[in-house]
Design an enzyme around this catalytic site. Structure first.
Site, mmCIF file in Angstrom:
data_model
loop_
_atom_site.group_PDB
_atom_site.id
_atom_site.type_symbol
_atom_site.label_atom_id
_atom_site.label_comp_id
_atom_site.label_asym_id
_atom_site.label_seq_id
_atom_site.Cartn_x
_atom_site.Cartn_y
_atom_site.Cartn_z
ATOM 1 N N HIS A 100 -8.909 1.831 -5.599
ATOM 2 C CA HIS A 100 -8.088 0.911 -4.820
ATOM 3 C C HIS A 100 -6.631 1.301 -4.986
ATOM 4 O O HIS A 100 -6.170 1.539 -6.113
ATOM 5 C CB HIS A 100 -8.287 -0.537 -5.272
ATOM 6 C CG HIS A 100 -9.694 -0.989 -5.070
ATOM 7 N ND1 HIS A 100 -10.194 -1.264 -3.828
ATOM 8 C CD2 HIS A 100 -10.712 -1.131 -5.941
ATOM 9 C CE1 HIS A 100 -11.477 -1.581 -3.949
ATOM 10 N NE2 HIS A 100 -11.814 -1.507 -5.214
ATOM 11 N N TYR B 204 0.797 -1.230 0.000
ATOM 12 C CA TYR B 204 0.000 0.000 0.000
ATOM 13 C C TYR B 204 0.832 1.284 0.000
ATOM 14 O O TYR B 204 0.269 2.376 0.016
ATOM 15 C CB TYR B 204 -0.942 -0.006 1.203
ATOM 16 C CG TYR B 204 -1.923 -1.167 1.176
ATOM 17 C CD1 TYR B 204 -2.887 -1.264 0.173
ATOM 18 C CD2 TYR B 204 -1.874 -2.190 2.131
ATOM 19 C CE1 TYR B 204 -3.773 -2.323 0.125
ATOM 20 C CE2 TYR B 204 -2.753 -3.255 2.094
ATOM 21 C CZ TYR B 204 -3.702 -3.318 1.092
ATOM 22 O OH TYR B 204 -4.576 -4.373 1.040
#
Ligand code: CA2
Length: 146
Positions: A103, A26
């Protein structure tokens, strides 16, 4: 719906941990960095954002109901609820403003279960795998809509 209302930027479960765990997936930016990026990008187009994060499905749904009345667009990263929540989809489908699903990671290059989204089929667009720059792209998109 309010044409001059804020762009709602909703983040789902565990995204409060951005920058603290799994940077290889991430990245190292925090949720505060995401909010700042969204705010500055929107401001360039003269728009405001209302950014919120929750780990609770019902709270996210309540915010979508609020967005129905006051938002000019909704950008959502539903986190894990992307792949599980019919209830969140049922709320999102009532929106009459642009809806973008974001996302951070490329969900199509990960586990098979991440390839299905309850949200994608009702979104104006879907962005995945651009890191937090996906939020910038989503803000630019909604700001370009009438
Ligand atoms: O790539 C994304 O943005 C996701 O929506 C993130 C969700 C995941 O369930 C989706 O499949 C894809 C998970 C959010 C968890 O965020 C964390 C961030 C840092 C550390 C731990 C979790």
């Amino acid at each position: 719906m309010t044409a001059d209302g804020p762009i709602f930027v909703l983040n789902g479960p565990n995204l409060n941990l951005l920058g603290q765990r799994q940077p290889e997936v991430y990245g190292s930016a925090t949720l505060d960095d995401v909010v700042e990026l969204c705010r500055t990008t929107a401001a360039k187009a003269g728009r405001d954002i209302d950014a919120r994060q929750s780990n609770h499905e019902g709270e996210l749904i309540d915010w979508v109901h609020e967005a129905r009345l006051s938002a000019s667009a909704v950008i959502i990263n539903p986190g894990g609820f992307t792949h599980t929540s019919v209830a969140l989809r049922d709320a999102l489908v009532t929106l009459e403003v642009p809806l973008v699903e974001v996302h951070i990671s490329n969900v199509h290059a990960r586990e098979e279960f991440r390839r299905h989204s309850y949200v994608s089929g009702i979104a104006s667009g879907v962005i995945a795998g651009l890191g937090i720059q996906g939020y910038r792209a989503a803000i630019d998109f909604v700001c370009a809509q009438d």
